[in-house]
Motif scaffolding. Structure first.
Motif, PDB file in Angstrom:
ATOM      1  N   UNK A 211      48.059  38.545  47.990  1.00 19.45           N
ATOM      2  CA  UNK A 211      48.478  38.241  48.714  1.00 19.45           C
ATOM      3  C   UNK A 211      48.780  36.024  48.323  1.00 19.45           C
ATOM      4  N   UNK A 212      47.355  35.715  47.607  1.00 21.90           N
ATOM      5  CA  UNK A 212      47.156  34.665  47.285  1.00 21.90           C
ATOM      6  C   UNK A 212      46.672  34.791  46.278  1.00 21.90           C
ATOM      7  N   UNK A 213      46.529  33.808  45.755  1.00 18.42           N
ATOM      8  CA  UNK A 213      45.817  33.153  44.325  1.00 18.42           C
ATOM      9  C   UNK A 213      44.038  33.870  44.708  1.00 18.42           C
ATOM     10  N   UNK A 214      43.491  33.514  45.699  1.00 20.00           N
ATOM     11  CA  UNK A 214      42.496  34.730  46.011  1.00 20.00           C
ATOM     12  C   UNK A 214      42.446  35.807  45.910  1.00 20.00           C
ATOM     13  N   UNK A 215      43.080  36.504  46.043  1.00 22.29           N
ATOM     14  CA  UNK A 215      42.923  37.420  46.301  1.00 22.29           C
ATOM     15  C   UNK A 215      43.342  38.337  45.110  1.00 22.29           C
ATOM     16  N   UNK A 216      43.896  37.236  43.682  1.00 25.45           N
ATOM     17  CA  UNK A 216      44.042  38.072  42.622  1.00 25.45           C
ATOM     18  C   UNK A 216      43.092  37.481  41.909  1.00 25.45           C
ATOM     19  N   UNK A 217      42.171  35.946  41.988  1.00 24.55           N
ATOM     20  CA  UNK A 217      40.791  36.205  41.529  1.00 24.55           C
ATOM     21  C   UNK A 217      40.357  37.489  41.986  1.00 24.55           C
ATOM     22  N   UNK A 218      39.984  37.333  43.338  1.00 26.04           N
ATOM     23  CA  UNK A 218      38.811  39.038  42.750  1.00 26.04           C
ATOM     24  C   UNK A 218      39.506  39.925  42.895  1.00 26.04           C
ATOM     25  N   UNK A 219      40.408  40.659  42.612  1.00 29.35           N
ATOM     26  CA  UNK A 219      40.824  41.670  41.838  1.00 29.35           C
ATOM     27  C   UNK A 219      40.538  41.227  40.130  1.00 29.35           C
ATOM     28  N   UNK A 220      40.738  40.128  39.625  1.00 29.07           N
ATOM     29  CA  UNK A 220      40.776  40.357  38.135  1.00 29.07           C
ATOM     30  C   UNK A 220      39.490  40.010  38.364  1.00 29.07           C
ATOM     31  N   UNK A 221      38.171  40.053  38.977  1.00 29.26           N
ATOM     32  CA  UNK A 221      36.716  40.077  38.839  1.00 29.26           C
ATOM     33  C   UNK A 221      36.204  41.669  39.158  1.00 29.26           C
ATOM     34  N   UNK A 222      37.033  41.918  39.344  1.00 26.59           N
ATOM     35  CA  UNK A 222      36.605  43.344  39.075  1.00 26.59           C
ATOM     36  C   UNK A 222      35.919  44.215  38.651  1.00 26.59           C
ATOM     37  N   UNK A 223      34.724  45.076  38.412  1.00 30.28           N
ATOM     38  CA  UNK A 223      34.779  45.543  36.978  1.00 30.28           C
ATOM     39  C   UNK A 223      35.321  46.492  37.108  1.00 30.28           C
ATOM     40  N   UNK A 224      36.005  46.229  35.529  1.00 31.76           N
ATOM     41  CA  UNK A 224      37.191  47.224  34.981  1.00 31.76           C
ATOM     42  C   UNK A 224      36.827  48.533  34.795  1.00 31.76           C
ATOM     43  N   UNK A 225      36.235  48.611  33.629  1.00 33.27           N
ATOM     44  CA  UNK A 225      35.663  50.017  33.687  1.00 33.27           C
ATOM     45  C   UNK A 225      35.088  50.752  34.548  1.00 33.27           C
ATOM     46  N   UNK A 226      34.526  50.454  35.532  1.00 29.69           N
ATOM     47  CA  UNK A 226      33.822  51.011  36.982  1.00 29.69           C
ATOM     48  C   UNK A 226      35.432  51.649  37.381  1.00 29.69           C
TER      49      UNK A 226
END
Length: 273
Positions: A211-226
């Motif tokens: 819903x915001x750029x902050x949420x996009x940032x949190x998703x971008x920081x997720x461990x992609x492989x895991x």
């Protein structure tokens, strides 16, 4: 004379018998007729699900399966009604104990995904349902799946449209010690779930709704492989439906719930082989 190798089916029956002996006594009470044992009933009910068949067809095939009958000490073929009544009497708690025991057969690693899928409550063709405008209500089945072994750790079944975020807390609480990392999609985006997981020592990897750029940032920081290991949930969902059927045969909701637990137990035993 060299002994015949064991088939997958025979090994399945032997493993199911082993679990049944650990979970329940030989007979339900001292007043039991003792014609058949609880162990035999459990194995036959699992075998019915594994073969995705009916009581009558399974028992007919058992006549030509002497090694299977020998493995469970079955001297006399029961009637379909005997197995049906046994399924009615075996409580959900028994099947949950068996499911928990079956998880121990597999090399789990604590990285667990949660996801929901639907199972039809009736077996009807798509053409028939469309022509008659018949709506087949589905059961919503939420699975906790270990991503390393594809073991089904637990499940939640409902006939309502209960939201994912309302289902997850009970599954987390019920499986403390089995889950180290919880993987979930945006349907489980709820701060209460994250807080509950952390309270019990579980690391939540749950995608945020953006819903915001902050949420996009949190998703971008997720461990992609895991987080990518969450796809194993879809693999298990697909395998359950492909091997054991995408619908439940029972007519009563409480039997349908049990049938799905037996399906998950059967899946775990199969994976252990």
């Amino acid at each position: 004379m060299q002994a015949l190798p064991k088939s997958q089916l025979l090994r399945f029956v032997e493993q199911a018998m082993h679990l049944a002996r650990r979970a329940v006594p030989r007979h339900s009470s001292k007043f039991s007729k003792r014609r058949y044992t609880l162990h035999q009933h459990i194995v036959l009910l699992c075998l019915k699900v594994r073969k995705n068949t009916t009581y009558r067809t399974l028992l007919d095939e058992l006549i030509e399966m002497p090694r299977i009958r020998s493995a469970i000490d079955l001297d006399e073929i029961p009637s379909p009604s005997t197995l049906c009544k046994a399924f009615d009497r075996l409580d959900m708690a028994v099947w949950r104990v068996l499911l928990n025991l079956s998880v121990r057969l597999l090399p789990t690693n604590g990285v667990v995904g949660i996801d929901a899928t639907g199972f039809d409550r009736n077996h009807a063709s798509k053409h028939y349902t469309k022509r008659t405008k018949l709506k087949i209500q589905q059961l919503k089945v939420t699975l906790l799946v270990d991503t390393k072994a594809n073991a089904i750790i637990d499940l939640h079944v409902t006939t309502t449209r209960k939201h994912d975020s309302q289902i997850a807390p009970s599954l987390i609480k019920r499986n403390i010690g089995e889950v180290a990392i919880l993987l979930a999609d945006k349907g489980y985006d709820d701060q209460k779930i994250r807080a509950l997981a952390r309270e019990y020592g579980v690391r939540p990897l749950i995608k945020h709704r953006e819903f915001s750029s902050l949420h996009k940032m949190w998703n971008a920081r997720l461990d992609t492989d895991l987080y990518g290991q969450r796809s194993q949930n879809e693999t298990v969902n697909s395998r359950l439906k492909r091997k054991y059927g995408a619908f439940v045969r029972s007519r009563h909701w409480w039997k349908q719930f049990r049938e799905l637990v037996v399906g998950c137990l059967t899946h775990n035993i199969d994976k252990a082989l």
